[in-house]
Enzyme design. Structure first.
Site: not given
Length: 149
Positions: A56, A58, A86, A89
């Site tokens: 992701h 992040e 999410c 993260c």
């Protein structure tokens, strides 16, 4: 004196990263990490390219910022991300002890708030910065994806 480097300025930089993800066929989420008005990490989703569910925006930004700073803690740093993180993260952000998280669009289905995940108690959260722009890009991506299938 007015500081031109505000949350909107840096969210626009995160949106540029999201556009890059869009062009690569990735879910268009972009992120930048800033310390003292300087971008030290920029990233976007790479889950398809790397075939890695943890890639992701992040997570990529946290790794990059930690490498830049030479340590695992991101105290004094701000993450700007186009979509609410999410729970995975959020967990990484918790452990990084990042000082501030600013996000654009909320994720009412999979975001850390809905999932009950927590950030570090000292982490400040700002939501809804350039929310319309971030949401529009995500919606456009999924509409185009559906039309291709």
């Amino acid at each position: 004196m007015i500081n031109p480097f505000d949350d909107t300025y840096f969210m626009k930089k995160a949106l540029q990263e999201a556009e890059t993800a869009f062009e690569k066929g990735e879910i268009p989420v972009g992120a930048v990490i800033v310390i003292k008005d300087k971008i030290i990490a920029r990233s976007h989703n790479l889950t398809e390219l790397l075939n890695d569910v943890t890639a992701h925006a992040e997570m990529q930004a946290i790794t990059s910022a930690s490498n830049f700073l030479g340590g695992k803690y991101l105290k004094g740093c701000t993450l700007y991300v186009t979509l609410e993180p999410c729970q995975m993260c959020a967990g990484a952000l918790y452990w990084s002890q990042i000082s501030k998280v600013v996000y654009g669009a909320s994720d009412d289905n999979r975001g850390f708030i809905k999932m009950g995940a927590q950030l570090h108690p000292k982490t400040k959260v700002v939501k809804g910065v350039l929310e319309d722009e971030a949401s529009t890009l995500l919606k456009r991506f999924f509409i185009e994806k559906r039309n291709l299938n």
